[in-house]
Design a protein around this motif. Structure first.
Motif, PDB file in Angstrom:
ATOM      1  N   ARG A 218     -68.806 -24.345  12.849  1.00 50.78           N
ATOM      2  CA  ARG A 218     -68.702 -25.323  13.929  1.00 50.78           C
ATOM      3  C   ARG A 218     -69.387 -26.635  13.564  1.00 50.78           C
ATOM      4  O   ARG A 218     -69.026 -27.688  14.101  1.00 50.78           O
ATOM      5  N   THR A 219     -70.380 -26.594  12.705  1.00 51.53           N
ATOM      6  CA  THR A 219     -71.113 -27.798  12.338  1.00 51.53           C
ATOM      7  C   THR A 219     -71.227 -27.897  10.822  1.00 51.53           C
ATOM      8  O   THR A 219     -71.131 -26.887  10.109  1.00 51.53           O
ATOM      9  N   VAL A 220     -71.467 -29.098  10.348  1.00 54.46           N
ATOM     10  CA  VAL A 220     -71.649 -29.299   8.913  1.00 54.46           C
ATOM     11  C   VAL A 220     -72.909 -28.576   8.436  1.00 54.46           C
ATOM     12  O   VAL A 220     -72.925 -27.978   7.357  1.00 54.46           O
ATOM     13  N   ALA A 221     -73.963 -28.590   9.238  1.00 52.41           N
ATOM     14  CA  ALA A 221     -75.199 -27.911   8.859  1.00 52.41           C
ATOM     15  C   ALA A 221     -74.989 -26.409   8.711  1.00 52.41           C
ATOM     16  O   ALA A 221     -75.526 -25.779   7.796  1.00 52.41           O
ATOM     17  N   ASP A 222     -74.202 -25.808   9.602  1.00 55.82           N
ATOM     18  CA  ASP A 222     -73.928 -24.372   9.501  1.00 55.82           C
ATOM     19  C   ASP A 222     -73.139 -24.069   8.230  1.00 55.82           C
ATOM     20  O   ASP A 222     -73.393 -23.066   7.541  1.00 55.82           O
ATOM     21  N   ALA A 223     -72.161 -24.918   7.920  1.00 57.83           N
ATOM     22  CA  ALA A 223     -71.391 -24.724   6.690  1.00 57.83           C
ATOM     23  C   ALA A 223     -72.294 -24.819   5.469  1.00 57.83           C
ATOM     24  O   ALA A 223     -72.165 -24.035   4.518  1.00 57.83           O
ATOM     25  N   PHE A 247     -77.819 -27.677  -0.175  1.00 59.03           N
ATOM     26  CA  PHE A 247     -76.832 -28.277   0.719  1.00 59.03           C
ATOM     27  C   PHE A 247     -77.381 -28.407   2.138  1.00 59.03           C
ATOM     28  O   PHE A 247     -77.086 -29.377   2.832  1.00 59.03           O
ATOM     29  N   ALA A 248     -78.189 -27.438   2.561  1.00 55.94           N
ATOM     30  CA  ALA A 248     -78.817 -27.543   3.880  1.00 55.94           C
ATOM     31  C   ALA A 248     -79.740 -28.755   3.940  1.00 55.94           C
ATOM     32  O   ALA A 248     -79.856 -29.416   4.980  1.00 55.94           O
ATOM     33  N   GLY A 249     -80.387 -29.077   2.832  1.00 57.08           N
ATOM     34  CA  GLY A 249     -81.219 -30.276   2.784  1.00 57.08           C
ATOM     35  C   GLY A 249     -80.389 -31.543   2.724  1.00 57.08           C
ATOM     36  O   GLY A 249     -80.726 -32.553   3.346  1.00 57.08           O
ATOM     37  N   ALA A 250     -79.272 -31.489   1.993  1.00 54.45           N
ATOM     38  CA  ALA A 250     -78.436 -32.676   1.818  1.00 54.45           C
ATOM     39  C   ALA A 250     -77.892 -33.191   3.147  1.00 54.45           C
ATOM     40  O   ALA A 250     -77.775 -34.405   3.350  1.00 54.45           O
ATOM     41  N   VAL A 251     -77.557 -32.280   4.061  1.00 57.03           N
ATOM     42  CA  VAL A 251     -76.929 -32.715   5.309  1.00 57.03           C
ATOM     43  C   VAL A 251     -77.932 -33.328   6.280  1.00 57.03           C
ATOM     44  O   VAL A 251     -77.537 -33.853   7.328  1.00 57.03           O
ATOM     45  N   THR A 252     -79.203 -33.272   5.960  1.00 54.04           N
ATOM     46  CA  THR A 252     -80.207 -33.918   6.815  1.00 54.04           C
ATOM     47  C   THR A 252     -80.451 -35.366   6.419  1.00 54.04           C
ATOM     48  O   THR A 252     -81.199 -36.070   7.096  1.00 54.04           O
ATOM     49  N   ARG A 253     -79.806 -35.804   5.341  1.00 54.16           N
ATOM     50  CA  ARG A 253     -80.003 -37.171   4.840  1.00 54.16           C
ATOM     51  C   ARG A 253     -78.673 -37.924   4.839  1.00 54.16           C
ATOM     52  O   ARG A 253     -77.643 -37.350   4.459  1.00 54.16           O
ATOM     53  N   VAL A 254     -78.711 -39.167   5.230  1.00 55.39           N
ATOM     54  CA  VAL A 254     -77.499 -39.982   5.168  1.00 55.39           C
ATOM     55  C   VAL A 254     -77.277 -40.387   3.716  1.00 55.39           C
ATOM     56  O   VAL A 254     -78.213 -40.376   2.903  1.00 55.39           O
ATOM     57  N   PRO A 255     -76.051 -40.720   3.334  1.00 62.31           N
ATOM     58  CA  PRO A 255     -75.809 -41.185   1.961  1.00 62.31           C
ATOM     59  C   PRO A 255     -76.757 -42.314   1.595  1.00 62.31           C
ATOM     60  O   PRO A 255     -77.051 -43.193   2.416  1.00 62.31           O
ATOM     61  N   LEU A 442     -61.886 -35.060   3.787  1.00 65.24           N
ATOM     62  CA  LEU A 442     -62.686 -35.915   2.918  1.00 65.24           C
ATOM     63  C   LEU A 442     -62.801 -35.216   1.574  1.00 65.24           C
ATOM     64  O   LEU A 442     -63.166 -34.036   1.507  1.00 65.24           O
ATOM     65  N   VAL A 443     -62.498 -35.928   0.502  1.00 62.35           N
ATOM     66  CA  VAL A 443     -62.523 -35.372  -0.845  1.00 62.35           C
ATOM     67  C   VAL A 443     -63.560 -36.135  -1.665  1.00 62.35           C
ATOM     68  O   VAL A 443     -63.531 -37.370  -1.714  1.00 62.35           O
ATOM     69  N   GLY A 444     -64.469 -35.418  -2.298  1.00 71.59           N
ATOM     70  CA  GLY A 444     -65.522 -36.056  -3.077  1.00 71.59           C
ATOM     71  C   GLY A 444     -65.246 -36.036  -4.562  1.00 71.59           C
ATOM     72  O   GLY A 444     -64.254 -35.471  -5.024  1.00 71.59           O
ATOM     73  N   GLY A 445     -66.128 -36.649  -5.319  1.00 68.62           N
ATOM     74  CA  GLY A 445     -66.034 -36.602  -6.771  1.00 68.62           C
ATOM     75  C   GLY A 445     -66.367 -35.212  -7.285  1.00 68.62           C
ATOM     76  O   GLY A 445     -67.026 -34.409  -6.602  1.00 68.62           O
ATOM     77  N   GLN A 446     -65.905 -34.904  -8.478  1.00 73.12           N
ATOM     78  CA  GLN A 446     -66.158 -33.584  -9.052  1.00 73.12           C
ATOM     79  C   GLN A 446     -67.654 -33.292  -9.094  1.00 73.12           C
ATOM     80  O   GLN A 446     -68.454 -34.102  -9.576  1.00 73.12           O
ATOM     81  N   ARG A 447     -68.022 -32.137  -8.555  1.00 65.80           N
ATOM     82  CA  ARG A 447     -69.401 -31.648  -8.487  1.00 65.80           C
ATOM     83  C   ARG A 447     -70.305 -32.534  -7.624  1.00 65.80           C
ATOM     84  O   ARG A 447     -71.521 -32.443  -7.729  1.00 65.80           O
ATOM     85  N   GLN A 448     -69.701 -33.328  -6.764  1.00 67.28           N
ATOM     86  CA  GLN A 448     -70.477 -34.151  -5.833  1.00 67.28           C
ATOM     87  C   GLN A 448     -70.445 -33.539  -4.432  1.00 67.28           C
ATOM     88  O   GLN A 448     -70.308 -34.229  -3.421  1.00 67.28           O
ATOM     89  N   ASP A 449     -70.608 -32.235  -4.370  1.00 65.24           N
ATOM     90  CA  ASP A 449     -70.517 -31.510  -3.103  1.00 65.24           C
ATOM     91  C   ASP A 449     -71.603 -31.942  -2.121  1.00 65.24           C
ATOM     92  O   ASP A 449     -71.343 -32.082  -0.917  1.00 65.24           O
ATOM     93  N   ALA A 450     -72.809 -32.141  -2.610  1.00 69.14           N
ATOM     94  CA  ALA A 450     -73.915 -32.522  -1.724  1.00 69.14           C
ATOM     95  C   ALA A 450     -73.663 -33.892  -1.102  1.00 69.14           C
ATOM     96  O   ALA A 450     -73.891 -34.098   0.101  1.00 69.14           O
TER      97      ALA A 450
END
Length: 475
Positions: A218-223, A247-255, A442-450
């Motif tokens: 349901r949320t990006v953080a859960d994913a 990834f859980a840490g990455a979603v707490t920060r804006v780009p 939304l599609v990211g660069g290769q290995r740029q999942d975070a």
């Protein structure tokens, strides 16, 4: 505790760790909802209440001792394409309706080791070969809870229906041509297709690695929570790699910088126009990205899905399903296969090695065209699906020979990403005037999942989509 499913998976984990709720309470709550609601939704193939309650009791004992693991005590469903020791695994096929594996698939084992409480196996298309979830194992196709007369897409339709209806907090899914992303879009959810090699496909191994497992939530953080557990490569993976970022840490920060975003809404199919609601979903997302400071540029679709590409995609499906099904299903039970699967098996009998290699070459060139065109961009933005969830029976209008073209016309935006190996995420956009969900990819660069997940979380925080639920959520 009638409203426990209203908590996100992250909130449930915090409540478990703080002793505010027990795993048994969570498990009983979800089992009750499954028992009450799933007959209409078709989300589950198999439910294992006794096993789930035993696992919940063990989780509560661990929690009482102060022990902790990433998913300790959290209820979870596993897609029925993946082996689960002691729980039947049908692959969506009546021909394998009694199959009970003795070992877990690699990722299933990781999820169990992380402490997840397995409630059962979620519904899937037979051998994962369709973008709708209807088989001869379950009495009901997996439908979107927003309109039970429409498919929840596939092949992870059961997982998406379960999470959207509040039968699970989060679910395991997989994506070979869009099979996590399109169900997420039909159910107003977040669905992640990780970069090639981030999540292991073990015990399977192939030089042509298009499919991968991932979360639907349901949320990006859960994913992100689920992806952190799943992203542990098997030592023998051909493409395996490990992220250095949580990834859980990455979603707490804006780009950390403005991102360059390429946008298109063209379908790539000459005879198929983009649906107006799909175009609207992209337009409103692009506008918000611009407001957030990102550089958005509309481009022409890098490559059309022309006749050679369409035929190559069909060959790929024939190779993966038409060869796999006869290997797994004894000859005397092949009569139980669905018509479309039998069609693929029949086509596989005349498939040549040269034909497979040629198809792979065509698809490699097709994928390379996208990668070259996106050089200099950080993100690509497209619709996830070409229109809303489709009515039950939609794909059968022209017989088995016409199914592939109808499926591609609706799911045309997703397969190229499986071929390039890039990470992709489907997030909700809006619910239309008929109450049907629409999503964007939304599609990211290769290995740029975070980086991709951080952007999705930024859009979520900026209210790209409303926190809405289907009617059964409140039942």
């Amino acid at each position: 505790m009638s409203d426990v499913h209203e908590l996100s998976a992250a909130q449930q984990l915090r409540a478990l760790r703080a002793g505010e709720v027990s795993s048994r309470e969570l498990t009983e709550h979800y089992l009750t909802r499954i028992d009450r609601l799933d007959a209409e939704l078709g989300a589950f193939v198999t439910v294992v209440p006794e096993l789930a309650l035993r696992d919940a009791a063990r989780a509560d004992e661990r929690l009482a001792r102060g022990e902790w693991s990433p998913l300790c005590g959290l209820p979870l469903g596993l897609k029925d394409l993946y082996s689960t020791a002691g729980i039947r695994t049908t692959l969506g096929s009546a021909a394998l309706a009694e199959h009970v594996p003795t070992e877990d698939a690699w990722t299933v084992g990781l999820l169990r080791q992380a402490g997840a409480v397995i409630l059962g196996k979620t519904n899937t298309a037979e051998f994962g070969a369709a973008c709708y979830t209807e088989n001869d194992v379950t009495a009901r196709p997996a439908v979107t809870p927003y309109d039970p007369a429409r498919y929840a897409s596939g092949s992870s339709g059961g997982a998406a229906a379960a999470v959207a209806a509040g039968l699970l907090p989060v679910a395991h899914a997989s994506d070979g041509a869009g099979s996590t992303r399109t169900p997420a879009a039909t159910c107003h959810l977040v669905g992640v297709k990780p970069s090639r090699g981030l999540v292991s496909s073990a015990p399977a191994s192939s030089f042509l690695s298009a499919g991968t497992e991932g979360p639907v939530a349901r949320t990006v953080a859960d994913a992100a929570l689920l992806l952190d557990v799943m992203a542990q490569p098997w030592p023998g993976d051909l493409y395996g790699w490990r992220s250095t970022t949580s990834f859980a840490g990455a979603v707490t920060r804006v780009p950390d910088r403005p991102l360059k975003v390429a946008v298109w809404t063209e379908t790539g199919l000459d005879a198929v126009e983009a649906h107006p609601e799909s175009v609207l979903a992209v337009r409103r997302t692009a506008t918000l990205l611009g407001e957030l400071g990102h550089e958005v540029r509309e481009i022409v679709i890098p490559a059309n899905c022309d006749e050679p590409v369409r035929q190559a995609l069909k060959t790929l499906f024939v190779f993966s399903v038409g060869i796999t099904a006869p290997t797994l299903v004894p000859a005397e039970r092949r009569r139980l296969l669905r018509p479309y699967t039998r069609h693929l098996v029949s086509a596989g009998e005349s498939l040549s090695a040269a034909g497979v290699v040629t198809a792979q070459s065509v698809l490699a060139r097709y994928a390379s065209t996208f990668l070259a065109a996106l050089e200099g961009f950080d993100i690509a933005l497209t619709p996830t699906t070409n229109g809303p969830p489709v009515p039950l029976g939609h794909y059968f209008a022209h017989g088995v020979e016409g199914e592939a073209d109808l499926m591609l016309g609706w799911s045309c935006y997703t397969p190229w990403v499986n071929l390039t190996g890039q990470p992709a995420i489907s997030v909700p956009s809006h619910v239309d005037g008929e109450g049907l969900p629409h999503g964007v990819q939304l599609v990211g660069g290769q290995r740029q999942d975070a980086e991709l997940l951080a952007l999705a979380a930024q859009l979520e925080g900026a209210a790209l989509w409303a926190d809405v639920h289907p009617p059964c959520w409140y039942q």
